[in-house]
Design an enzyme around this catalytic site. Structure first.
Site, PDB file in Angstrom:
ATOM      1  N   VAL A  28      20.282  -7.475 -40.452  1.00  0.00           N
ATOM      2  CA  VAL A  28      19.564  -7.770 -39.219  1.00  0.00           C
ATOM      3  C   VAL A  28      18.765  -9.051 -39.439  1.00  0.00           C
ATOM      4  CG1 VAL A  28      17.914  -6.932 -37.518  1.00  0.00           C
ATOM      5  CG2 VAL A  28      19.421  -5.313 -38.694  1.00  0.00           C
ATOM      6  N   LYS A  29      18.924 -10.005 -38.517  1.00  0.00           N
ATOM      7  CA  LYS A  29      18.220 -11.280 -38.644  1.00  0.00           C
ATOM      8  C   LYS A  29      16.838 -11.179 -37.999  1.00  0.00           C
ATOM      9  CE  LYS A  29      20.425 -15.250 -38.214  1.00  0.00           C
ATOM     10  NZ  LYS A  29      21.303 -16.321 -37.662  1.00  0.00           N
ATOM     11  N   VAL A  30      15.836 -11.540 -38.793  1.00  0.00           N
ATOM     12  CA  VAL A  30      14.437 -11.515 -38.354  1.00  0.00           C
ATOM     13  C   VAL A  30      13.839 -12.885 -38.632  1.00  0.00           C
ATOM     14  CG1 VAL A  30      12.159 -10.497 -38.737  1.00  0.00           C
ATOM     15  CG2 VAL A  30      14.199  -9.044 -38.786  1.00  0.00           C
ATOM     16  N   LEU A  60      23.291  -9.921 -37.345  1.00  0.00           N
ATOM     17  CA  LEU A  60      23.002  -9.816 -35.913  1.00  0.00           C
ATOM     18  C   LEU A  60      21.499  -9.970 -35.729  1.00  0.00           C
ATOM     19  CD1 LEU A  60      23.869  -9.213 -32.983  1.00  0.00           C
ATOM     20  CD2 LEU A  60      23.580  -6.770 -33.500  1.00  0.00           C
TER      21      LEU A  60
END
Length: 379
Positions: free
Chosen positions: A140-142, A109
């Site tokens: 978590v997408k960064v 996400l």
């Protein structure tokens, strides 16, 4: 006959689905991909959610149930919808995660695209999403922007799984690989369990060829002919794959360093390279080109449904990622000699990617807002 998607697992590569929709979570389609094709994870992004929520009525009931408070912002409403989908997907992949002891079974996400150049904002948003989803198999997408690198380092040090997105160049990949290791070292020094922290580096492929091929075609139309024209033509559709092969060679070098071996001895798992943007954009190329050209151990390939269907039907599995590395380096050197400017292309693609995701996020919020207004008006 062996299912080519399942055969990827035998070659050491995990197949992930680059798509999410409430329908596939509820009708058994996603579970079928896991059971029949060996799919081991799922990625999402604002563009995917914009299509899922904005088209059709699959999310209307969810919006109707949530859109009752006057003080709730559109973004907060979207997050509730997205978090619900991601939690459901993570639960579907949880048996995979447990069976592989955390080596796979992840769902991604993304932090808000508006924070791509905001380190502290990215950290705060990622922490909040991690807590809200509450699943150990979340990533978590960064984005791997200049501002994203210190955020990645900090979040890994807190034990949060991170999928670094929007990587196009080898040098930016090396910076996020260093951030991953530095974060693990900080977590270890603080007494944390680094064996439970996992990450991937999403290295984008087809978009590079789209830009490079366009530059080649412009040169050819502008009068490049003779030997230079022939040399340019041979490079069409090769640079993205060569660039990815170079990145994988750097990965192989990294995991042989004393620094990494010390982390591995303490239980760390490497940050796998994930091939993103693997759908073929040019119809002149095979529809499985970017999948079957980048198969190698300890990697991930995230595929949109159309590409996954094509590879299942007629994909060819071989150890292609480490094949003819010298030829890949020759192609990259030739592109440099001919002035195709790969470094500049990859820098521009990061800027373009940030803008595309921000635009998709804006379109997503607009779609949610319009649906909310219609539903409340009808009620």
């Amino acid at each position: 006959m062996t299912n080519p998607l399942r055969a990827l697992g035998d070659a050491g590569q995990a197949a992930w689905l680059d798509y999410v929709h409430r329908k596939i979570l509820e009708d058994g389609e996603l579970q079928g991909l896991i059971d029949n094709d060996g799919v081991k994870g799922l990625t999402s992004n604002p563009s995917i959610f914009e299509k899922a929520i904005g088209e059709g009525d699959a999310y209307d009931d969810k919006i109707r149930a949530l859109a009752t408070g006057d003080g709730q912002t559109t973004e907060a409403l979207y997050e509730l919808i997205a978090i619900d989908d991601i939690q459901k997907a993570a639960d579907i992949f949880r048996p995979t995660y447990d069976r592989l002891n955390g080596a796979d079974g992840y769902v991604s996400l993304e932090v808000s695209p508006a924070l791509a150049m905001d380190t502290e904002g990215t950290i705060a948003n990622a922490r909040r999403l991690w807590k809200a989803v509450g699943r150990p198999n979340l990533m978590v997408k960064v984005p791997g922007t200049e501002a994203g690198v210190p955020a990645i380092r900090q979040l890994i040090s807190e034990g949060i799984n991170i999928n670094v997105t929007l990587l196009f160049g080898v040098d930016p990949y090396l910076r996020v690989a260093d951030a991953f290791m530095t974060g693990l070292e900080a977590l270890k020094a603080a007494g944390g369990d680094i064996s439970r922290v996992h990450g991937v580096a999403s290295f984008f492929v087809s978009r590079i060829d789209t830009k490079i091929d366009a530059a080649i075609d412009a040169r050819l139309q502008g009068g490049s002919n003779g030997q230079d024209g022939e040399r340019l033509m041979t490079l069409r559709g090769t640079i993205a794959i060569a660039n990815a092969k170079r990145a994988y060679q750097r990965y192989l070098e990294m995991i042989e360093t004393p620094r990494w071996k010390a982390l591995a001895a303490a239980g760390a798992s490497p940050q796998r390279l994930l091939w993103a943007s693997t759908g073929t954009k040019d119809p002149a190329y095979p529809d499985t080109l970017y999948v079957q050209s980048l198969i190698g151990a300890d990697t991930v390939d995230t595929m949109p449904p159309k590409t996954m269907d094509a590879f299942r039907d007629h994909g060819d599995v071989s150890a292609s990622l480490t094949a003819d590395v010298a030829g890949a380096e020759r192609d990259l050197a030739e592109a440099e000699t001919l002035g195709l400017g790969l470094d500049g292309v990859t820098r521009d693609l990061v800027v373009d990617g940030v803008k595309q995701f921000a635009d998709a996020f804006d379109a997503l919020l607009k779609a949610v807002s319009e649906k909310r207004e219609r539903i409340l008006a009808a009620a």
